[in-house]
Write a protein that holds these residues in place. Structure first.
Motif, PDB file in Angstrom:
ATOM      1  N   GLN A   1       0.852  -1.192   0.000  1.00  0.00           N
ATOM      2  CA  GLN A   1       0.000   0.000   0.000  1.00  0.00           C
ATOM      3  C   GLN A   1       0.886   1.238   0.000  1.00  0.00           C
ATOM      4  O   GLN A   1       1.976   1.240   0.601  1.00  0.00           O
ATOM      5  CB  GLN A   1      -0.882   0.049   1.258  1.00  0.00           C
TER       6      GLN A   1
ATOM      7  N   CYS B   1       1.881   4.677   1.513  1.00  0.00           N
ATOM      8  CA  CYS B   1       1.818   5.072   2.921  1.00  0.00           C
ATOM      9  C   CYS B   1       1.779   6.590   3.117  1.00  0.00           C
ATOM     10  O   CYS B   1       2.151   7.105   4.161  1.00  0.00           O
ATOM     11  CB  CYS B   1       2.974   4.456   3.710  1.00  0.00           C
TER      12      CYS B   1
ATOM     13  N   ASP C   1      -3.280   8.735   0.975  1.00  0.00           N
ATOM     14  CA  ASP C   1      -3.691   7.361   0.681  1.00  0.00           C
ATOM     15  C   ASP C   1      -4.297   6.685   1.896  1.00  0.00           C
ATOM     16  O   ASP C   1      -5.302   5.954   1.794  1.00  0.00           O
ATOM     17  CB  ASP C   1      -2.483   6.562   0.169  1.00  0.00           C
ATOM     18  N   GLN C   2      -3.706   6.892   3.057  1.00  0.00           N
ATOM     19  CA  GLN C   2      -4.239   6.267   4.255  1.00  0.00           C
ATOM     20  C   GLN C   2      -5.618   6.831   4.608  1.00  0.00           C
ATOM     21  O   GLN C   2      -6.514   6.102   5.055  1.00  0.00           O
ATOM     22  CB  GLN C   2      -3.262   6.467   5.426  1.00  0.00           C
ATOM     23  N   GLU C   3      -5.833   8.125   4.385  1.00  0.00           N
ATOM     24  CA  GLU C   3      -7.153   8.710   4.625  1.00  0.00           C
ATOM     25  C   GLU C   3      -8.196   8.130   3.678  1.00  0.00           C
ATOM     26  O   GLU C   3      -9.349   7.872   4.062  1.00  0.00           O
ATOM     27  CB  GLU C   3      -7.081  10.228   4.464  1.00  0.00           C
TER      28      GLU C   3
ATOM     29  N   ILE D   1      -8.161   5.120   2.405  1.00  0.00           N
ATOM     30  CA  ILE D   1      -8.454   3.755   2.850  1.00  0.00           C
ATOM     31  C   ILE D   1      -9.427   3.781   4.029  1.00  0.00           C
ATOM     32  O   ILE D   1     -10.391   3.000   4.090  1.00  0.00           O
ATOM     33  CB  ILE D   1      -7.151   3.042   3.233  1.00  0.00           C
TER      34      ILE D   1
ATOM     35  N   TYR E   1      -6.100  -4.990   0.918  1.00  0.00           N
ATOM     36  CA  TYR E   1      -5.066  -5.336   1.907  1.00  0.00           C
ATOM     37  C   TYR E   1      -4.201  -6.500   1.456  1.00  0.00           C
ATOM     38  O   TYR E   1      -3.063  -6.649   1.912  1.00  0.00           O
ATOM     39  CB  TYR E   1      -5.721  -5.658   3.268  1.00  0.00           C
TER      40      TYR E   1
ATOM     41  N   GLN F   1      -6.725  -0.712  -3.151  1.00  0.00           N
ATOM     42  CA  GLN F   1      -5.741   0.093  -2.429  1.00  0.00           C
ATOM     43  C   GLN F   1      -4.411  -0.626  -2.234  1.00  0.00           C
ATOM     44  O   GLN F   1      -3.451  -0.021  -1.760  1.00  0.00           O
ATOM     45  CB  GLN F   1      -6.314   0.491  -1.071  1.00  0.00           C
ATOM     46  N   THR F   2      -4.351  -1.908  -2.558  1.00  0.00           N
ATOM     47  CA  THR F   2      -3.065  -2.611  -2.547  1.00  0.00           C
ATOM     48  C   THR F   2      -2.650  -2.904  -3.982  1.00  0.00           C
ATOM     49  O   THR F   2      -3.497  -3.030  -4.878  1.00  0.00           O
ATOM     50  CB  THR F   2      -3.140  -3.945  -1.779  1.00  0.00           C
TER      51      THR F   2
ATOM     52  N   ASN G   1       5.654  -3.428  10.074  1.00  0.00           N
ATOM     53  CA  ASN G   1       4.926  -2.438   9.274  1.00  0.00           C
ATOM     54  C   ASN G   1       5.824  -1.258   8.899  1.00  0.00           C
ATOM     55  O   ASN G   1       5.400  -0.098   8.888  1.00  0.00           O
ATOM     56  CB  ASN G   1       3.697  -1.945  10.030  1.00  0.00           C
TER      57      ASN G   1
END
Length: 1618
Positions: free
Chosen positions: A1005, A1007, A1011-1013, A1015, A1073, A1097-1098, A1126
């Motif tokens: 993914q 980072c 992008d995290q928002e 997801i 994921y 998203q992955t 991670n």
């Protein structure tokens, strides 16, 4: 033999000495092959050629040998004990008896005798023989006092000395039996003039006896184990001489010069110069038949002082040797020397009257002075000319040159050929005056040239050849008065001197430099002034423009080095090189020492002259230096070869006392010498490279060849004949090479390890058959892959199929260009390979499309009889065709994927739509290019969604739902889900590894905060939706759904792809994921459209060049820790394939994870890949003239070139040197990505070059060589990762087109002719990396010339003609090409007999026929069932087979359509009479077998010229048709043909109804002996349903035809079109 001759065989009425017959041996009454050695009354002395014993027997014990017994060579060989001589000089009776007890024949003892051969000479094998105890028999004879050690008497020499030469006066002549007034059929075999020509008297008895003699001569010469050169003993002696066609003939010795003899071939009349190595002493066999060639002249014609061209043309038209025929000539007088004849021409006018009338109208020739003929000139204003040196006259300080202009060279050769023909036909002597221009015969090669008479010293003339500059003393017989037509071209030799240099003052090393740089090559000449009728000039090398004058001035004399006592080691002298760029050069094989490697010399005039010059210097040096020398091992010395007493350069290999083993470095052979035969070498003699080159003939092990094969190899390649050599690779001290004959036959293939199996058929008549080879199935062809990542591709509909399976084609420009190139390659291949092919179902073939007569790739779908249904794989449409329209596909045409992609419109059932909707849908699909989005790949097709050019979804427009149903919720496939992408520009991005459990792939993914928002927001939306609307759902495999996941802390909904279905359990992958889980249908809900739109998203990835499955858990620990912790990683994408990226992973500390997994030791950082797009480009300025070289021309008339040659060469040399050093030490194969810059090894020269990876498909890489412009397919074995230092310089090739010149075949040919030539260019503009330019060649604007004229400018560029390259000047010896132009001895036949020369069988109205070949009931071939005629044909074919099997194919034999030939039939190995139906460019011919009716495609080597005696018998086969029959269907089916074939080779009652052209309409009937029933063949075909009677009603016939046409039209309308 016993079975045959005990019950029959023809008794020999009059045996001849030297002939081989079947003889009955008195000891066992068995029959054996025997040669008659002597005749005494009714008794004959014979030698049994397969055993060696002799006896006297009655002539009645001889039988004529059958043809099949003549092809084997004699099995017995003559042997002699090596190193022994008889006590007292002759062998005693006791010694002979003792030898017989030691060597008991195997037939008595049952024990094989071990024989070790040491040498062979004059057919005598010198051997060592071991008895049954393994003891040397020779040593036993010595021990017992019967023999002594010493040289054995040469039995072969004794026999030769005892045999007296046979003189021509002893030979009877057919001319002696001719009578005045008789008329004879004459075949002219050689013509010189009306008062001198030769003809053969064509009488059956004469030709039959001569044919028998010819066969016996072949057997006698084949029986020779070794051909030893024979020096004729006197003028007038008869010998056997080998002509240029490889056959032996009787010949009379006319003169002898050196090791050559001038020979007259007695049975044909032509003359040739033959080396002693190709001459054998004639045996008594030569007197068994009279000389059949008769020397003739036309009655009443007197020889003039000079023959005029007009008279000779009239005589040529009368005889017309190009189309030989039989003349009925009347014998007018018979003298001892010549026979006078007369004959009529085609208009009935006598030859004598025609010639005399022509001569009377001619006026005498006028004298032409040399000074009146202009000569070629040079400009002295600084202009430069390309020229070639033809003569170097050191004493007069003059150099003669010719301008290197192709047209001039061709005109010189034309004049020389015309002059030679004229002078050979003019036997009158001529006395010229000083200064006159004449035709002069150059004594060194026997050819005629234009010459200026300089002096008349005594009886001879000193002549200068005005087109070459060299001089010679010519005998009066070599002078002819010249014709006006021969002086139209100016004198071509241009006289020059070197500015600032005097030739006679040049030292030895300077002369060598001049020879190496200026002789036998094109140079550039700049004339400065004219002094003493010579141009004072500067010579330049053509390539780099280096001044040869300056090179000669700067040469330092080697005198000081010559006086030095420094030892010169052989290893310091380089070996001459051969090119390894795929080109071929002519060489001579000089030695084969270990039967593994051979030594060769380059067969070029320059090398020959240099070696001659060196040899002369060696003799002079060693004769003045009498001091013996004791060298060290490995030293280079001068050594005397004992066999000829000449000094040569040699390397010392071994030393034993005063014995030295030396290797002669310029020839390859070894010898033993004493120190007295060795001299210390000086530096000047060691400066030239070793002229013998050690080579390995790849794939050929000479040691393992049989004796016959070894002899065949030696005859082909090791008897002073040149062969062609292709260098493959340079090894340590030798080259791997391929050898070819001069006619380009592959010698490696002939004598390599490939075993050819020949299958023979028992069929008696020729039948068509198919070659068998490896079948390529259509399933092996790569598929054209559509992306499943949501990308839309521009495509076009190529075939509508059955509305479900449609075929689409990529409409991208690059793909269409590739398809166009492929189509061109298929067309060229099928044109060069005309042999039809019988395929199997599922095979990939080339098939001819009926609508455009073009060849395409096709898959065979079904086979029904002779009908083949197939699909064109690049288009999708189907067609049914015949065997004749199918060709076996070449493997090179299977690399490119099939362009036809089978597709289904997802959700659309076209068949169920109304007709107007179908038409509307097809109109949208075909009216314009569409955008295709693949959503799922099935086993053989894709499910697709199609969009118009304006974005309209065609699938949605034509989806129909019943009106009584609710809309079914739309199903979304995971493959339709858009995916996030990675950059492929070598940059890195920050990501997090989400899953690596499968070890096949990892999921990452982005980072970033954004992008995290995204997801988090997506996860929240999914769960809100599912909490309200989720319901249990049973999905399909591959479907995108919502699925629950239990994390231990919570159970949430996520988007997932269904991977597997097992009962009620579903294995899913969570697409955002990457992890997987198993769920039930109550944990799955159908996805909605809104939440199916955001991309996954992955991103699915693989570690580039790393297979995670092969590593232990400990090795994977660094990767596992990255997932557990991670931790962010840096990712560099290398390539994308099927929605998965190959990537390089780097930790935050910069450690390369890929390399850490692969390398056991300290991890090293891996270089990032270098994309070609990052390389700077060469920029050419506009409107500036510069020099350039075209390096590659493409089919679309675009081309690549290198500009600024000097600078480019320096840069390229540096790049090639660096790439060679880098790649030679880097053996790691490399898998690059598309667009990457790599080092690639070019297949033709094995050199490493910079290249761009254009495309990748199924393990093969299409690379484009940046510095040269060409492309090729290669594999990772020939690719290396490029070193960054090689990516500094820009690509040296630029892509170009001719400005304002339309594309055409003429433009392409012109560009090809200019490849490799230095031209001037001027850039007009640059658009999209394409330079538009003007090319100027030799001052000619190529663009303007192409626009204004159809002539190709490239054809006029200066280049060396073939004549100039082979030195056709008077100074060179006759080459093989000129020998080939001389008259040939023939076998009395012609290459040009045609169908009009042979009569045909005319059957009577009622007869009995045999069907020999069936096409269909309206076309088949028959013979009259006459056993006598069939037996005559069998006898004729036996004689034909004997001649054709013995005679080697003549590469010059090129028959035309309609010519008669002897044709091989592969199915049974026999030879038959045939005629040429089609002649193809690839040297193959379609042959019709005239006596049977069938046809076969043959190679040139499978046909021979037709002889007159083979056409005396009429043709037996004639075409027939059954009356008034038509097929039941549109065409004759296979069953009808097979039914008629039942009557093949059965005697049938025939009644001819009528004749239509060449076809006989016949009723055929068969009488069965047992039932006495008469079967009418036509009625049988009708009763069995295979045929019907032709209707007499024209209206019915027309109606029937119209019905057929309508049916065919309907069938065509249902098929798609390309």
């Amino acid at each position: 033999m016993n079975n045959f001759y005990n019950t029959g065989g023809e008794i020999v009425q009059s045996p001849n000495i030297g002939m081989v017959y079947a003889a009955q041996f008195s000891a066992d009454n068995n029959w054996y092959r025997a040669r008659v050695d002597a005749i005494n009354g009714d008794s004959v002395a014979v030698t049994y050629i397969d055993y060696g014993n002799t006896e006297n027997l009655l002539a009645e014990k001889l039988r004529l040998l059958s043809i099949d017994m003549t092809s084997m060579k004699s099995a017995a060989i003559i042997c002699q004990l090596d190193g022994l001589q008889a006590v007292g000089g002759s062998w005693s009776r006791k010694a002979i008896d003792k030898f017989k007890t030691l060597v008991i024949p195997v037939i008595v003892s049952g024990v094989l005798t071990k024989v070790i051969a040491s040498s062979v000479h004059n057919r005598i094998h010198k051997v060592k023989v071991m008895d049954h105890n393994g003891v040397d028999v020779g040593q036993t004879l010595v021990n017992d006092g019967f023999a002594t050690k010493g040289g054995a008497m040469d039995l072969s020499q004794t026999k030769s000395e005892l045999r007296s030469p046979i003189m021509s006066s002893e030979l009877k002549k057919v001319a002696d039996s001719l009578h005045v007034g008789s008329k004879e059929n004459v075949l002219v075999t050689e013509k010189n003039s009306p008062v001198l020509f030769y003809g053969q008297i064509v009488q059956e008895e004469i030709i039959s006896r001569f044919s028998t003699f010819d066969q016996a001569l072949v057997m006698e010469m084949d029986s020779l184990r070794e051909i030893v050169q024979y020096r004729p003993k006197s003028i007038g002696e008869i010998v056997y001489a080998k002509f240029t066609d490889g056959k032996w003939y009787r010949a009379e010795i006319l003169s002898v010069s050196g090791n050559d003899a001038s020979c007259l071939f007695l049975d044909y009349g032509n003359k040739a110069t033959v080396n002693f190595s190709l001459i054998q002493q004639a045996s008594p066999l030569c007197k068994s038949v009279p000389q059949i060639a008769v020397k003739m002249k036309i009655e009443g014609v007197s020889e003039p002082q000079t023959w005029t061209k007009n008279t000779l043309d009239v005589f040529d038209d009368l005889i017309n040797m190009d189309q030989p025929k039989l003349f009925e000539m009347e014998i007018k007088s018979v003298n001892s020397d010549i026979v006078e004849v007369d004959f009529l021409d085609e208009k009935g006018k006598s030859a004598s009257a025609l010639i005399c009338q022509t001569m009377a109208s001619e006026s005498p020739l006028s004298v032409i002075m040399t000074s009146s003929i202009p000569k070629e000139t040079l400009s002295v204003d600084g202009a430069k000319e390309d020229m070639m040196i033809t003569e170097l006259s050191i004493s007069s300080n003059r150099i003669y040159l010719q301008k290197a202009i192709q047209e001039n060279a061709e005109r010189i050769e034309d004049i020389r050929m015309e002059m030679t023909m004229f002078c050979k036909s003019n036997s009158n002597s001529y006395q010229p005056v000083k200064g006159e221009l004449v035709c002069a015969l150059f004594p060194d090669d026997g050819l005629w040239y234009r010459g200026d008479v300089l002096e008349v010293p005594g009886d001879n003339y000193r002549v200068q050849f005005v087109d070459y500059g060299n001089e010679a003393v010519v005998h009066p017989d070599g002078i002819c008065q010249i014709l006006q037509s021969f002086v139209e071209l100016p004198r071509q030799a241009v006289c020059c001197t070197l500015k600032g240099l005097v030739l006679s003052d040049l030292k030895e090393n300077q002369l060598i430099t001049l020879s190496n740089t200026a002789m036998n090559t094109i140079i550039t000449v700049e004339a400065h002034d004219i002094q003493n009728d010579a141009y004072v000039s500067t010579f330049y090398q053509k390539g780099d423009g280096t001044s040869i004058n300056n090179m000669l001035r700067e040469e330092e004399v080697h005198a000081a080095a010559e006086e030095s006592h420094e030892i010169i080691m052989a290893s310091s002298v380089p070996m001459e090189t051969v090119p390894v760029d795929g080109s071929k050069i002519e060489v001579l094989i000089t030695e084969s020492l270990d039967m593994k490697h051979v030594y060769i010399q380059i067969y070029q005039e320059k090398y020959h002259q240099n070696l001659q010059f060196l040899t002369q210097k060696l003799q002079s040096y060693c004769q003045s230096n009498n001091e013996p020398y004791m060298p060290s091992k490995g030293e280079l010395v001068c050594a005397k070869f004992d066999a000829d007493g000449i000094w040569y350069r040699a390397e010392v290999l071994d030393i034993s006392g005063d014995d030295y083993t030396v290797h002669f470095v310029d020839y390859g052979n070894k010898s033993f010498v004493k120190s007295s035969s060795i001299r210390k070498i000086n530096c000047s003699l060691s400066s030239m490279s070793k002229q013998s080159i050690c080579c390995n003939i790849v794939g050929v092990d000479l040691k393992s060849l049989s004796e016959d094969k070894l002899m065949q190899f030696a005859t082909m390649a090791m008897q002073g004949k040149p062969v062609k050599l292709q260098g493959l690779e340079k090894k340590d001290g030798y080259y791997d090479v391929k050898l070819y004959t001069i006619s380009d036959e592959n010698i490696n293939a002939m004598f390599g390890s490939v075993v050819e199996e020949v299958q023979q058929s028992a069929e008696t008549t020729p039948q068509l058959r198919n070659a068998t080879a490896e079948v390529i199935m259509a399933t092996a062809l790569p598929q054209f892959e559509l992306p499943l990542d949501g990308t839309k591709i521009r495509m076009k509909l190529s075939d509508i199929g059955d509305y479900e399976n449609m075929y689409f084609q990529s409409d991208l420009q690059g793909d269409q260009h590739t398809l166009s190139q492929l189509s061109s390659q298929i067309g060229s291949f099928c044109q060069d390979n005309p042999l039809p092919h019988t395929p199997v179902k599922g095979e990939l073939v080339c098939a001819l499309f009926s609508e455009d007569s073009t060849w395409y790739r096709a898959e065979v779908l079904n086979i029904s009889g002779e009908d083949y249904e197939h699909r064109f794989v690049d288009y999708g449409n189907c067609e049914t065709t015949k065997y004749s329209n199918i060709r076996k596909i070449d493997e090179t045409l299977t690399v490119i994927p099939k362009f036809g992609v089978c597709c289904n419109l997802k959700g659309v059932d076209l068949k169920s739509l109304p007709e107007e909707m179908i038409l509307e849908c097809l109109t949208l699909l075909t009216s314009d290019t569409v955008q295709v989005q693949a959503v799922q790949k099935n086993e053989k097709s894709y499910d697709i969604v199609v969009y118009t050019s304006n974005g309209e979804n065609i699938n949605q427009k034509f989806m129909l739902m019943p009106s009584n149903q609710e809309p079914v919720p739309e199903m979304y496939m995971a493959s339709e889900l858009p995916m996030k992408t990675l950059p492929l520009d070598s940059s890195t991005v920050n990501m997090v590894i989400m899953d690596a459990t499968s070890l096949d792939t990892i999921y990452l993914q982005y980072c970033t905060v954004e992008d995290q928002e995204t997801i988090i927001d997506l996860h929240r939306a999914i769960n809100v939706y599912c909490q309200e609307k989720a319901s249990p759902y049973k999905p399909n495999k591959g479907e995108l759904v919502f699925a629950k996941f239990d994390s231990g802390d919570s159970i949430d909904w996520y988007r997932a792809e269904v991977l597997e279905i097992v009962g009620d359990t579903f294995k899913v992958r969570y697409v955002d994921y990457g992890n997987t889980s198993e769920v039930r249908c109550d944990q799955i809900s159908k996805i909605n459209k809104t939440l199916a739109t955001p991309p996954s998203q992955t991103i699915c990835c693989r570690l580039h060049q790393v297979d995670l499955k092969v590593f232990s858990p400990e090795k994977l620990l660094p990767l596992i820790n990255l997932v557990r912790e991670n931790k962010p990683v840096q990712v560099q994408a290398v390539k994308l394939k099927e929605r998965c990226y190959d990537v390089l992973l780097f930790t935050s500390e910069g450690m390369n994870v890929n390399e850490q997994l692969l390398v056991q030791d300290t991890p090293q950082p891996i270089q990032s890949i270098i994309l070609t797009s990052s390389l700077s480009k060469t920029v050419l300025p506009a409107n500036v003239e510069m020099n350039a070289v075209i390096t590659e021309v493409m089919d679309d008339c675009l081309f690549y070139l290198q500009a600024n040659i000097e600078e480019t060469k320096i840069s390229l040399d540096k790049i090639l040197e660096q790439s060679h050093q880098y790649c030679s030490t880097n053996n790691t194969q490399y898998k690059p990505v598309k667009g990457e810059l790599v080092c690639a090894q070019f297949s033709s020269d094995k050199v490493w070059y910079r290249a761009n990876v254009e495309d990748i498909n199924d393990g093969k890489y299409l690379v484009h060589y940046l510095d040269f412009g060409n492309q090729e397919l290669t594999t990772e074995q020939s690719i290396r990762k490029i070193d960054p230092s090689l990516a500094v310089d820009p690509g040296h090739c630029v892509k170009c087109c001719l400005h304002d010149v339309p594309k055409s075949e003429e433009v392409k040919n012109t560009l090809n002719s200019l490849m490799g030539v230095i031209v001037n260019i001027k850039v007009i503009k640059e658009e999209s990396n394409l330079y538009h330019m003007i090319i100027i060649n030799n001052g000619i604007n190529v663009n303007q010339q192409l626009k204004g004229s159809s002539k190709t400018p490239g054809a006029g560029r200066p280049k060396v003609s073939e004549q100039l390259q082979k030195s056709a000047s008077p100074k060179g010896k006759t080459d093989e090409a000129s020998q080939a132009q001389q008259s040939l001895p023939s076998s009395g036949g012609s290459n040009y007999l045609s169908l009009k020369d042979i009569s045909k069988t005319e059957p009577s109205a009622k007869n009995r026929f045999l069907i020999t070949y069936v096409v269909d009931p309206t076309e088949f071939y028959c013979q009259i069932a006459d056993p006598n005629e069939i037996q005559k044909l069998a006898t004729l074919m036996q004689g034909m087979m004997c001649r054709c099997e013995i005679e080697d194919p003549d590469p010059r034999f090129r028959p035309q359509v309609g010519d008669l030939v002897c044709a091989f039939y592969p199915s049974d190995g026999n030879w038959y009479r045939g005629n040429v139906v089609e002649a193809y460019q690839n040297n193959t011919y379609l042959i019709h077998y005239l006596d049977f009716g069938n046809s076969e495609l043959l190679e040139a080597k499978q046909i021979r010229s037709m002889l007159p005696e083979y056409i005396e018998m009429p043709l037996l086969a004639f075409k027939c048709s059954l009356p008034d029959l038509v097929p039941v269907g549109p065409i004759w089916d296979t069953a009808a043909k097979e039914k008629l074939k039942i009557f093949q080779a059965v005697s049938l009652d025939a009644e001819i109804v009528r004749r239509e052209g060449e076809t006989y309409i016949v009723n055929l009937a068969h009488s069965e002996e047992e039932s006495k029933q008469i079967i009418d063949v036509s009625e049988q075909l009708i009763n069995d349903g295979h045929a019907k009677k032709k209707s007499g009603n024209n209206a019915d016939e027309a109606n029937f035809i119209q019905q057929q046409i309508a049916a065919l039209q309907a069938q065509l309308a249902s098929m798609g079109k390309k």
